[in-house]
Design a protein around this motif. Sequence first.
Motif: not given
Length: 180
Positions: A34, A25, A39-44, A30, A161
Amino acid sequence: THLFEPMFTCHLATFVQVVIIGLDSAGKSTLLAQLLTGQMVKTSPTVGFNVGNLDVDKKTSLTVWDVGGQENMRPNWKYYLDDCKALVFVVDSTDRARMAEAQKALKKVLSDERLKGVPLMVLANKKDLPNSMTIREVSTQLDLPSYSPDREWEIQACSGLKGLGLQQAFMSVSKMIKKS
């Protein structure tokens, strides 16, 4: 599956291995997304690793490995250290409660013989959020001054971000690699 497939280009760049680690975390994936896509990418949460190539300049391309930071993944960090020319340690600068854990994880990985003399870049991530620590606070919490003069290190505030500070940080990483 990996977020980023390596992009191999045909120019005569030197590929240099850089490993990004840090607690879960902290924003490593992220930040890498970037950096590579802008670009902002949703990550897990990363299970395993992500990898991509970052062209710093016409002659230098960094192969950047982002390795999962969950506690059960940290013993695997050592498998990514062969040929590592710079270590990037990412911390969540809003998470004061985990700084001692981050310091312990950093000390442990830096004790690996393969990282002797390898430059360290600490990224104090999430600078865009309220209540983030200053780089001086992060530096003190991680006990970074204790690494001098045996290791070249730098610390930089960033926002994975929003992309703030990332290009500058990796230009510095490239310069530290060339010096070492």
